[in-house]
Structures are given as C-alpha cells and as structure tokens.
Design a protein around this motif. Structure first.
Motif, PDB file in Angstrom:
ATOM      1  N   ALA A  12       0.837  -1.210   0.000  1.00 48.92           N
ATOM      2  CA  ALA A  12       0.000   0.000   0.000  1.00 48.92           C
ATOM      3  C   ALA A  12       0.871   1.259   0.000  1.00 48.92           C
ATOM      4  CB  ALA A  12      -0.933  -0.003   1.205  1.00 48.92           C
ATOM      5  N   VAL A  13       1.997   1.183   0.668  1.00 53.26           N
ATOM      6  CA  VAL A  13       2.874   2.358   0.765  1.00 53.26           C
ATOM      7  C   VAL A  13       3.779   2.491  -0.462  1.00 53.26           C
ATOM      8  CG1 VAL A  13       4.775   3.405   2.086  1.00 53.26           C
ATOM      9  CG2 VAL A  13       2.839   2.359   3.286  1.00 53.26           C
ATOM     10  N   THR A  14       4.241   1.372  -1.015  1.00 52.95           N
ATOM     11  CA  THR A  14       5.326   1.446  -1.998  1.00 52.95           C
ATOM     12  C   THR A  14       4.895   1.309  -3.456  1.00 52.95           C
ATOM     13  OG1 THR A  14       5.732  -0.936  -1.752  1.00 52.95           O
ATOM     14  CG2 THR A  14       7.044   0.564  -0.376  1.00 52.95           C
ATOM     15  N   ALA A  15       3.759   0.668  -3.732  1.00 50.99           N
ATOM     16  CA  ALA A  15       3.409   0.369  -5.131  1.00 50.99           C
ATOM     17  C   ALA A  15       2.949   1.627  -5.865  1.00 50.99           C
ATOM     18  CB  ALA A  15       2.320  -0.695  -5.178  1.00 50.99           C
ATOM     19  N   GLY A  16       3.148   1.642  -7.181  1.00 51.07           N
ATOM     20  CA  GLY A  16       2.645   2.731  -8.006  1.00 51.07           C
ATOM     21  C   GLY A  16       3.421   4.021  -7.862  1.00 51.07           C
ATOM     22  N   ARG A  17       4.722   3.906  -7.526  1.00 57.03           N
ATOM     23  CA  ARG A  17       5.553   5.115  -7.440  1.00 57.03           C
ATOM     24  C   ARG A  17       6.471   5.208  -8.649  1.00 57.03           C
ATOM     25  NH1 ARG A  17       5.335   7.761  -2.575  1.00 57.03           N
ATOM     26  NH2 ARG A  17       4.560   6.566  -0.802  1.00 57.03           N
ATOM     27  N   PRO A  18       6.896   6.429  -9.025  1.00 55.65           N
ATOM     28  CA  PRO A  18       7.868   6.561 -10.107  1.00 55.65           C
ATOM     29  C   PRO A  18       9.198   5.928  -9.706  1.00 55.65           C
ATOM     30  CG  PRO A  18       6.951   8.713  -9.457  1.00 55.65           C
ATOM     31  CD  PRO A  18       6.516   7.722  -8.440  1.00 55.65           C
ATOM     32  N   ASP A  19      10.007   5.547 -10.686  1.00 57.21           N
ATOM     33  CA  ASP A  19      11.352   5.060 -10.380  1.00 57.21           C
ATOM     34  C   ASP A  19      12.122   6.158  -9.645  1.00 57.21           C
ATOM     35  OD1 ASP A  19      10.886   2.661 -11.602  1.00 57.21           O
ATOM     36  OD2 ASP A  19      11.695   3.294 -13.551  1.00 57.21           O
ATOM     37  N   ALA A  60      -0.727   4.990 -12.061  1.00 56.44           N
ATOM     38  CA  ALA A  60      -0.102   4.866 -10.738  1.00 56.44           C
ATOM     39  C   ALA A  60      -1.085   4.244  -9.747  1.00 56.44           C
ATOM     40  CB  ALA A  60       0.360   6.243 -10.255  1.00 56.44           C
ATOM     41  N   PHE A  61      -2.325   4.731  -9.757  1.00 54.20           N
ATOM     42  CA  PHE A  61      -3.356   4.154  -8.873  1.00 54.20           C
ATOM     43  C   PHE A  61      -3.594   2.684  -9.226  1.00 54.20           C
ATOM     44  CE2 PHE A  61      -7.831   2.934  -8.443  1.00 54.20           C
ATOM     45  CZ  PHE A  61      -7.972   3.012  -7.068  1.00 54.20           C
ATOM     46  N   GLU A  62      -3.676   2.401 -10.526  1.00 56.61           N
ATOM     47  CA  GLU A  62      -3.944   1.027 -10.979  1.00 56.61           C
ATOM     48  C   GLU A  62      -2.820   0.074 -10.583  1.00 56.61           C
ATOM     49  OE1 GLU A  62      -6.584   2.429 -14.881  1.00 56.61           O
ATOM     50  OE2 GLU A  62      -4.476   1.891 -15.116  1.00 56.61           O
ATOM     51  N   GLU A  63      -1.583   0.550 -10.649  1.00 55.47           N
ATOM     52  CA  GLU A  63      -0.457  -0.306 -10.242  1.00 55.47           C
ATOM     53  C   GLU A  63      -0.561  -0.660  -8.767  1.00 55.47           C
ATOM     54  OE1 GLU A  63       2.850   1.349 -13.417  1.00 55.47           O
ATOM     55  OE2 GLU A  63       3.326   1.421 -11.268  1.00 55.47           O
ATOM     56  N   VAL A 193     -12.617  -8.651  -9.963  1.00 53.46           N
ATOM     57  CA  VAL A 193     -13.010  -7.964  -8.733  1.00 53.46           C
ATOM     58  C   VAL A 193     -13.470  -6.565  -9.133  1.00 53.46           C
ATOM     59  CG1 VAL A 193     -12.014  -6.769  -6.730  1.00 53.46           C
ATOM     60  CG2 VAL A 193     -11.613  -9.210  -7.053  1.00 53.46           C
ATOM     61  N   VAL A 194     -14.574  -6.096  -8.571  1.00 52.61           N
ATOM     62  CA  VAL A 194     -14.956  -4.695  -8.773  1.00 52.61           C
ATOM     63  C   VAL A 194     -14.932  -3.976  -7.422  1.00 52.61           C
ATOM     64  CG1 VAL A 194     -16.397  -5.182 -10.798  1.00 52.61           C
ATOM     65  CG2 VAL A 194     -17.460  -4.994  -8.565  1.00 52.61           C
ATOM     66  N   HIS A 195     -14.645  -2.685  -7.504  1.00 49.59           N
ATOM     67  CA  HIS A 195     -14.569  -1.854  -6.301  1.00 49.59           C
ATOM     68  C   HIS A 195     -15.305  -0.547  -6.513  1.00 49.59           C
ATOM     69  CE1 HIS A 195     -11.877  -3.537  -3.319  1.00 49.59           C
ATOM     70  NE2 HIS A 195     -11.103  -3.998  -4.285  1.00 49.59           N
ATOM     71  N   SER A 196     -15.963  -0.085  -5.470  1.00 45.70           N
ATOM     72  CA  SER A 196     -16.246   1.325  -5.348  1.00 45.70           C
ATOM     73  C   SER A 196     -15.071   1.895  -4.559  1.00 45.70           C
ATOM     74  CB  SER A 196     -17.562   1.574  -4.604  1.00 45.70           C
ATOM     75  OG  SER A 196     -17.664   2.959  -4.322  1.00 45.70           O
ATOM     76  N   ALA A 197     -14.113   2.493  -5.290  1.00 43.21           N
ATOM     77  CA  ALA A 197     -12.939   3.084  -4.630  1.00 43.21           C
ATOM     78  C   ALA A 197     -13.315   4.361  -3.894  1.00 43.21           C
ATOM     79  CB  ALA A 197     -11.839   3.368  -5.653  1.00 43.21           C
ATOM     80  N   THR A 198     -14.564   4.799  -4.112  1.00 41.99           N
ATOM     81  CA  THR A 198     -15.156   5.900  -3.356  1.00 41.99           C
ATOM     82  C   THR A 198     -15.100   5.613  -1.853  1.00 41.99           C
ATOM     83  OG1 THR A 198     -16.712   6.110  -5.193  1.00 41.99           O
ATOM     84  CG2 THR A 198     -17.311   7.221  -3.146  1.00 41.99           C
ATOM     85  N   LYS A 199     -15.126   4.331  -1.497  1.00 42.13           N
ATOM     86  CA  LYS A 199     -15.274   3.915  -0.099  1.00 42.13           C
ATOM     87  C   LYS A 199     -13.897   3.746   0.556  1.00 42.13           C
ATOM     88  CE  LYS A 199     -19.549   3.878  -1.520  1.00 42.13           C
ATOM     89  NZ  LYS A 199     -20.213   2.682  -2.005  1.00 42.13           N
ATOM     90  N   TYR A 200     -13.550   2.535   1.006  1.00 44.14           N
ATOM     91  CA  TYR A 200     -12.333   2.375   1.813  1.00 44.14           C
ATOM     92  C   TYR A 200     -11.049   2.682   1.060  1.00 44.14           C
ATOM     93  CZ  TYR A 200     -15.352   0.287   5.217  1.00 44.14           C
ATOM     94  OH  TYR A 200     -16.355   0.105   6.115  1.00 44.14           O
ATOM     95  N   LEU A 241      -5.964  11.586  -5.673  1.00 43.67           N
ATOM     96  CA  LEU A 241      -6.458  11.590  -4.290  1.00 43.67           C
ATOM     97  C   LEU A 241      -6.690  10.171  -3.784  1.00 43.67           C
ATOM     98  CD1 LEU A 241      -8.993  14.550  -4.407  1.00 43.67           C
ATOM     99  CD2 LEU A 241      -7.005  14.398  -2.893  1.00 43.67           C
ATOM    100  N   ALA A 242      -7.193   9.306  -4.668  1.00 46.97           N
ATOM    101  CA  ALA A 242      -7.450   7.923  -4.256  1.00 46.97           C
ATOM    102  C   ALA A 242      -6.145   7.217  -3.926  1.00 46.97           C
ATOM    103  CB  ALA A 242      -8.198   7.178  -5.356  1.00 46.97           C
ATOM    104  N   LEU A 243      -5.109   7.477  -4.724  1.00 43.20           N
ATOM    105  CA  LEU A 243      -3.808   6.859  -4.448  1.00 43.20           C
ATOM    106  C   LEU A 243      -3.242   7.408  -3.138  1.00 43.20           C
ATOM    107  CD1 LEU A 243      -1.477   5.021  -5.188  1.00 43.20           C
ATOM    108  CD2 LEU A 243      -0.608   6.801  -6.721  1.00 43.20           C
ATOM    109  N   ARG A 244      -3.404   8.690  -2.900  1.00 43.17           N
ATOM    110  CA  ARG A 244      -2.970   9.298  -1.634  1.00 43.17           C
ATOM    111  C   ARG A 244      -3.686   8.600  -0.467  1.00 43.17           C
ATOM    112  NH1 ARG A 244      -2.032  14.005   1.826  1.00 43.17           N
ATOM    113  NH2 ARG A 244      -0.909  15.046   0.171  1.00 43.17           N
ATOM    114  N   GLY A 245      -4.998   8.363  -0.640  1.00 36.88           N
ATOM    115  CA  GLY A 245      -5.755   7.677   0.415  1.00 36.88           C
ATOM    116  C   GLY A 245      -5.299   6.234   0.594  1.00 36.88           C
ATOM    117  N   LEU A 246      -5.012   5.573  -0.518  1.00 39.70           N
ATOM    118  CA  LEU A 246      -4.628   4.155  -0.484  1.00 39.70           C
ATOM    119  C   LEU A 246      -3.359   3.921   0.338  1.00 39.70           C
ATOM    120  CD1 LEU A 246      -5.801   1.610  -1.995  1.00 39.70           C
ATOM    121  CD2 LEU A 246      -3.951   1.909  -3.636  1.00 39.70           C
TER     122      LEU A 246
END
Ligand SMILES: *Cc1c(COP(=O)(O)O)cnc(C)c1O
Length: 377
Positions: A12-19, A60-63, A193-200, A241-246
């Motif tokens: 959750a902390v490390t994935a989807g970051r630039p090199d 980035a969020f998808e990764e 899998v489907v998500h409402s990323a609006t939530k958690y 924002l979703a990635l920041r929350g993730l």
C-alpha cells in the motif's frame, strides 16, 4: 519458485511510485492532459495518445491497487461505472446469476440492462450453495457481493467461485466492503473484482472512483475497451487523491475494523437494539465462514432498532459525532436508515441502520451512540 510477496501494508505504501531517479518526485504527479504529443512516443505504440485511453495518474493508482488485489487494475469514473463495465462482459442475452441482495445501484442496473435485452437476470433469494449452484446452469456470469451491502451476508466464496468457474461462468466479486486486506477473490479463482474506490480504498469521503481488477488479459482488454468507448473515465485529480488515500489503507482499515468489532459487541447488549449484524460477533450467522475466509471482518455494522423505523430515524438525527449521511468507508463515522432510499431492496428491514465505523476514538464513538440509544426509550 514464486518470489516472496511483500505484505499488503508495504505494498500500500510502496506500489505505483515513479522510479527513484535523481531528482524525481517520490509521488506520481497529477497529469492534467486531454492529449499527448505523438512524436516522442511514436516508437512505443502502447503509450497513451488521448486522454480517454489512458493517463499516467490512473496508471499509478492502478499499479498500486493491482498489486494489492494480485491482478491488473483499471480505474473507472465511479464504482457503478466499474459495475456496468463488468456486466458488459456478458454477451447479449447471457444469464447473470445474482444471489441475495446486493448494493442498490447494482440492484437497479441489472434489471434495466435486462429490460434493454442486454442480459438476462436470474436471482436467488439466498446466498447458500444449495440454492445458488442449481441456478448456475447455462449462466454466463455469477455476481457475488460479500459481505453484502447493507445486510452483511457473507457468501461461501471458495465454493461459489469454484462452482461458477467450473460451469464456465465469469465470476465477479464486488470487494468494496472487504477491501483487498480482508480477502483476495482473484486468488480464490474469481475472474474479476470490482470496487467502489469511493469507499475504503480512497477513504476520505472526498471523491468518486471505481475499479476492476482481473488476471485475464482478454477480460482486461474488454474492460479497457468498455471504459474507452463509453467514456467511463476518472479525472486525474480523483485518481491522485485515491492513491494518496490508499497509502494509509492498512492503518485505516485496521483501526476501523477494531472499532467496529468493539462497538458491535457493545451494541449487541443494548436493549434498544434488537439485532446486530457484524461477522465478528460469535452469534452472527456468518461468523464461522467469515473467520475462515476473511482476514478482517469489516467496519460496517448494521443494527435493527427495537423501537422500529421511527427509533431508527431518531437515532440518526440525534447523534452528535456520528453524521447522518449515506456512503461509507471514510475516516469519519456515519450512519443512516437505509430504507429512506426508495431504491433500497425490500429485503432490508425498515428499522435497519447501517453504521460506517470510522477511525475516531472508540470510547467517544460509543459514548455518542450509547447516550442516544439510552434516550430512545
Ligand atoms: C457504493 C457501492 C457501489 C457503487 O460505487 P459508487 O462509487 O458509488 O458508484 C458498488 N458496490 C458497493 C458494494 C458499494 O457500496
């Protein structure tokens, strides 16, 4: 041998970051772009060219979400856009089996698609294998939502996913309530899998976003085509924002679930409450199943008020800390009487209040609830 996986908290902390190149930012920037210069990418035809096809902030969020769900994620404009895309995988007229009661948006969309001749909907009232498996004959898709919104029914995921797959149905699991920290449906054999990323996943009640995740390249491509041609695309700011929350998903979910388990236990002993639904409770009909297949029990509790719908409305309008609001999965605690929505399935009792437990101090949350419940009479 498969390489050892990092724990979900680390992912959750490390994935989807630039090199981490010299002077590169640690976080993916928000890319506001409807179009991209073509020449620089001419040698790489898979690169994005137009804003509806792709966006580096979505990527980035998808990764990050893909790494958490162990599949390939696609971001959508909302949870319902993701639900629509997943239902769109069914060939015209194909049978979609939907057991139990599910999120009211899905409940409303499925019959609408059926009325248009897009799909054929086959419902079963219950979620148990004995009722669901016979309904799978000739099915193109099995739609599971577990735990379900708002009845918190927990489906036997290993058994039902296996039954769907072995009959050739595409198995979809709405994992909004459990999050990838609670369960990994793709690892149990689910196709999507489907998500409402609006939530958690985003977690701060400040955006709408959805996602699909799959390991099947053919399904991923079909979902991507659906997103592109229907224009079911998220804004880059929402994805950012979703990635920041993730990044804090594990901390938020851990605290919210601990709060929920404690509050469920106390609510079960309160005379103003006639029934508490939460899989953490030993008396909950889904306790054993949830304990076997889920790593966390979720942070939504549904209660029924002994004083009926009137008492339920009084509770929602009288609490001070708990906000009377729809939606769930934010850091703040909210509650609502679900049947105030005309679209809510009638399987949901009139006196049911759904609580979305946040990450506040549990004693403060309890004091507010208990004071209000004590005065309901
Ligand atoms: C909220 C929700 C949805 C719909 O998501 P939106 O982001 O509101 O479009 C789908 N499934 C479940 C279980 C939900 O709670």
């Amino acid at each position: 041998m498969e390489p050892a996986r990092l724990s979900a908290a680390t992912v959750a902390v490390t994935a989807g970051r630039p090199d981490p190149l010299p002077n590169a930012p640690l976080n993916a920037p928000v890319t506001f772009a409807s179009t991209y210069a073509a020449r620089a990418h001419a040698a790489e035809p898979q690169d994005v060219g137009y804003g509806r096809w792709g966006n580096p902030t979505w990527t980035a969020f998808e990764e990050a979400l893909g790494a958490l769900e162990h599949g390939e994620a696609l971001a959508f404009a909302s949870g319902m856009a993701a639900v629509d895309a997943a239902l769109g995988l069914v060939s015209p007229g194909g049978v979609v089996v939907i057991p139990g009661s599910v999120y009211n948006g899905t409940e409303a969309l499925a019959p609408q698609l059926a009325a248009q001749g897009r799909i054929t909907v086959r419902r079963t009232a219950g979620i148990e294998a004995g009722e669901v498996i016979p309904a799978l004959d000739g099915a193109a898709m099995l739609w599971l939502e577990s735990p379900s919104n708002p009845l918190l029914e927990v489906a036997d995921l290993p058994v039902l996913i296996d039954a769907g797959r072995s009959r050739g149905a595409v198995v979809v699991v709405d994992n909004t309530f459990a999050t990838p920290l609670g369960q990994l449906p793709l690892s149990l054999g689910a196709d999507v899998v489907v998500h409402s990323a609006t939530k958690y996943l985003s977690g701060h009640s400040d955006l709408l976003l959805g996602a699909t995740v799959t390991r099947d390249e053919r399904l991923r491509a079909a979902l991507h085509t659906h997103r592109t041609l229907r224009g079911a695309v998220p804004g880059p700011m929402e994805a950012w924002l979703a990635l920041r929350g993730l990044r804090t998903l594990h901390l938020r979910v851990e605290r919210a679930c601990a709060n929920a388990a404690e509050l469920a236990r106390r609510l079960a002993d309160h005379p103003a409450v006639s029934r508490v639904r939460h899989p953490s409770l030993p008396g909950d009909p889904y306790h054993a199943r949830a304990a076997a297949q889920m790593a966390t029990m979720g942070a939504v509790i549904s209660i029924e008020l002994a004083g009926g719908p009137h008492a339920a409305d009084r509770l929602c309008t009288t609490t001070r800390l708990w906000v009377d609001a729809t939606s769930l999965g934010g850091v703040e605690s909210t509650l609502e009487r679900r049947r105030r929505h005309a679209a809510e399935p009638h399987a949901v009792p009139e006196n049911l209040v759904r609580l979305s437990v946040g990450i506040e101090d549990v004693e403060d949350l309890w004091a507010d609830l208990a004071t209000t419940l004590d005065h309901l009479g």
